[in-house]
Motif scaffolding. Structure first.
Motif, PDB file in Angstrom:
ATOM      1  N   PHE A  76      38.932  51.652  31.415  1.00  0.00           N
ATOM      2  CA  PHE A  76      39.943  50.774  32.003  1.00  0.00           C
ATOM      3  C   PHE A  76      39.727  49.356  31.499  1.00  0.00           C
ATOM      4  O   PHE A  76      38.639  48.814  31.607  1.00  0.00           O
ATOM      5  CB  PHE A  76      39.849  50.779  33.537  1.00  0.00           C
ATOM      6  CG  PHE A  76      40.027  52.138  34.136  1.00  0.00           C
ATOM      7  CD1 PHE A  76      41.288  52.616  34.414  1.00  0.00           C
ATOM      8  CD2 PHE A  76      38.931  52.933  34.411  1.00  0.00           C
ATOM      9  CE1 PHE A  76      41.460  53.879  34.956  1.00  0.00           C
ATOM     10  CE2 PHE A  76      39.093  54.196  34.957  1.00  0.00           C
ATOM     11  CZ  PHE A  76      40.356  54.672  35.233  1.00  0.00           C
ATOM     12  N   GLY A  77      40.797  48.748  30.997  1.00  0.00           N
ATOM     13  CA  GLY A  77      40.747  47.373  30.549  1.00  0.00           C
ATOM     14  C   GLY A  77      41.266  46.423  31.606  1.00  0.00           C
ATOM     15  O   GLY A  77      41.688  46.822  32.693  1.00  0.00           O
TER      16      GLY A  77
ATOM     17  N   TRP B 229      43.175  49.363  42.297  1.00  0.00           N
ATOM     18  CA  TRP B 229      43.498  48.427  41.230  1.00  0.00           C
ATOM     19  C   TRP B 229      44.669  48.988  40.454  1.00  0.00           C
ATOM     20  O   TRP B 229      44.751  50.175  40.192  1.00  0.00           O
ATOM     21  CB  TRP B 229      42.284  48.219  40.328  1.00  0.00           C
ATOM     22  CG  TRP B 229      41.172  47.550  41.039  1.00  0.00           C
ATOM     23  CD1 TRP B 229      40.942  46.216  41.153  1.00  0.00           C
ATOM     24  CD2 TRP B 229      40.123  48.190  41.794  1.00  0.00           C
ATOM     25  NE1 TRP B 229      39.834  45.983  41.915  1.00  0.00           N
ATOM     26  CE2 TRP B 229      39.297  47.177  42.322  1.00  0.00           C
ATOM     27  CE3 TRP B 229      39.794  49.518  42.071  1.00  0.00           C
ATOM     28  CZ2 TRP B 229      38.183  47.443  43.093  1.00  0.00           C
ATOM     29  CZ3 TRP B 229      38.681  49.790  42.850  1.00  0.00           C
ATOM     30  CH2 TRP B 229      37.886  48.751  43.354  1.00  0.00           C
ATOM     31  N   ARG B 230      45.573  48.108  40.074  1.00  0.00           N
ATOM     32  CA  ARG B 230      46.823  48.509  39.441  1.00  0.00           C
ATOM     33  C   ARG B 230      47.156  47.584  38.281  1.00  0.00           C
ATOM     34  O   ARG B 230      46.575  46.518  38.140  1.00  0.00           O
ATOM     35  CB  ARG B 230      47.944  48.497  40.473  1.00  0.00           C
ATOM     36  CG  ARG B 230      48.162  47.125  41.096  1.00  0.00           C
ATOM     37  CD  ARG B 230      49.219  47.080  42.192  1.00  0.00           C
ATOM     38  NE  ARG B 230      50.520  47.380  41.660  1.00  0.00           N
ATOM     39  CZ  ARG B 230      51.337  48.313  42.170  1.00  0.00           C
ATOM     40  NH1 ARG B 230      50.991  48.991  43.215  1.00  0.00           N
ATOM     41  NH2 ARG B 230      52.511  48.529  41.629  1.00  0.00           N
TER      42      ARG B 230
ATOM     43  N   THR C 137      35.790  41.031  24.939  1.00  0.00           N
ATOM     44  CA  THR C 137      36.582  41.987  25.705  1.00  0.00           C
ATOM     45  C   THR C 137      35.645  42.813  26.578  1.00  0.00           C
ATOM     46  O   THR C 137      34.508  43.083  26.209  1.00  0.00           O
ATOM     47  CB  THR C 137      37.380  42.927  24.788  1.00  0.00           C
ATOM     48  OG1 THR C 137      36.483  43.641  23.944  1.00  0.00           O
ATOM     49  CG2 THR C 137      38.366  42.154  23.940  1.00  0.00           C
ATOM     50  N   GLU C 138      36.148  43.206  27.734  1.00  0.00           N
ATOM     51  CA  GLU C 138      35.385  44.032  28.658  1.00  0.00           C
ATOM     52  C   GLU C 138      36.184  45.289  28.967  1.00  0.00           C
ATOM     53  O   GLU C 138      37.397  45.233  29.152  1.00  0.00           O
ATOM     54  CB  GLU C 138      35.125  43.299  29.974  1.00  0.00           C
ATOM     55  CG  GLU C 138      34.197  42.132  29.873  1.00  0.00           C
ATOM     56  CD  GLU C 138      33.912  41.511  31.243  1.00  0.00           C
ATOM     57  OE1 GLU C 138      34.738  41.672  32.165  1.00  0.00           O
ATOM     58  OE2 GLU C 138      32.866  40.892  31.375  1.00  0.00           O
TER      59      GLU C 138
ATOM     60  N   ALA D 296      42.274  42.828  37.159  1.00  0.00           N
ATOM     61  CA  ALA D 296      41.048  42.177  37.637  1.00  0.00           C
ATOM     62  C   ALA D 296      40.012  42.301  36.526  1.00  0.00           C
ATOM     63  O   ALA D 296      40.100  43.206  35.692  1.00  0.00           O
ATOM     64  CB  ALA D 296      40.536  42.854  38.904  1.00  0.00           C
ATOM     65  N   PRO D 297      39.029  41.418  36.503  1.00  0.00           N
ATOM     66  CA  PRO D 297      37.969  41.548  35.500  1.00  0.00           C
ATOM     67  C   PRO D 297      37.192  42.852  35.706  1.00  0.00           C
ATOM     68  O   PRO D 297      36.804  43.173  36.840  1.00  0.00           O
ATOM     69  CB  PRO D 297      37.073  40.336  35.753  1.00  0.00           C
ATOM     70  CG  PRO D 297      37.937  39.362  36.479  1.00  0.00           C
ATOM     71  CD  PRO D 297      38.892  40.180  37.286  1.00  0.00           C
ATOM     72  N   PRO D 298      36.976  43.638  34.647  1.00  0.00           N
ATOM     73  CA  PRO D 298      36.255  44.903  34.787  1.00  0.00           C
ATOM     74  C   PRO D 298      34.869  44.761  35.422  1.00  0.00           C
ATOM     75  O   PRO D 298      34.436  45.658  36.144  1.00  0.00           O
ATOM     76  CB  PRO D 298      36.160  45.415  33.347  1.00  0.00           C
ATOM     77  CG  PRO D 298      37.375  44.853  32.690  1.00  0.00           C
ATOM     78  CD  PRO D 298      37.524  43.485  33.295  1.00  0.00           C
ATOM     79  N   GLY D 299      34.191  43.644  35.199  1.00  0.00           N
ATOM     80  CA  GLY D 299      32.879  43.431  35.807  1.00  0.00           C
ATOM     81  C   GLY D 299      32.953  43.384  37.326  1.00  0.00           C
ATOM     82  O   GLY D 299      32.112  43.957  38.028  1.00  0.00           O
TER      83      GLY D 299
END
Length: 136
Positions: free
Chosen positions: A112-113, A3-4, A98-99, A119-122
């Motif tokens: 990481f946000g 992920w970037r 916010t996640e 991408a969504p953190p979930g």
């Protein structure tokens, strides 16, 4: 998997830095303090963009473990045995939720946000848990 940061984000930060310099020159009107402050803010924003260009991949996973960005543009390898927990912290702020993805090794906590991962953190947390070998 990796992920970037979103590919457009460094360009937006650099454009913002250029806009700050232009606004500083336009509105300073001989005031050196305003010009210096605009220059410092632009330099900070450009430095933040430079980090995105030097270390665009913030998180990567493979069967042996997780690689996270560390410091300005370094990398740190986390073996699966050192990872104690992978969680997502959800908090309501200003009417929005916010996640933040949290990877806890006991000795360190890596956060990481959404804009670190593009991408969504979930979803990233689920992918990390699925990639972890052995019982989950």
């Amino acid at each position: 998997m990796q992920w970037r940061v979103p590919r457009a984000l460094p360009a937006l930060k650099l454009a913002g830095a250029a806009a700050l310099v232009a606004l500083g020159l336009l509105f300073a009107e001989g005031d050196q303090v305003r010009l210096v402050l605009a220059g410092l803010a632009a330099a900070a924003l450009a430095g933040w963009a430079l980090r995105d260009l030097l270390a665009p991949v913030r998180l990567a996973v493979d069967p042996a473990g997780i690689t996270v960005v560390s410091g300005f543009a370094g990398r740190r390898r986390l073996d699966w045995g050192s990872v104690e927990a992978i969680t997502v912290d959800r908090r309501p702020r200003l009417g929005l939720t916010t996640e933040v993805l949290e990877i806890d090794t006991g000795d360190s906590l890596h956060l990481f946000g959404r804009y670190d991962l593009d991408a969504p953190p979930g979803e990233v947390a689920e992918a990390l848990r699925a990639a972890r070998p052995g019982p989950r």
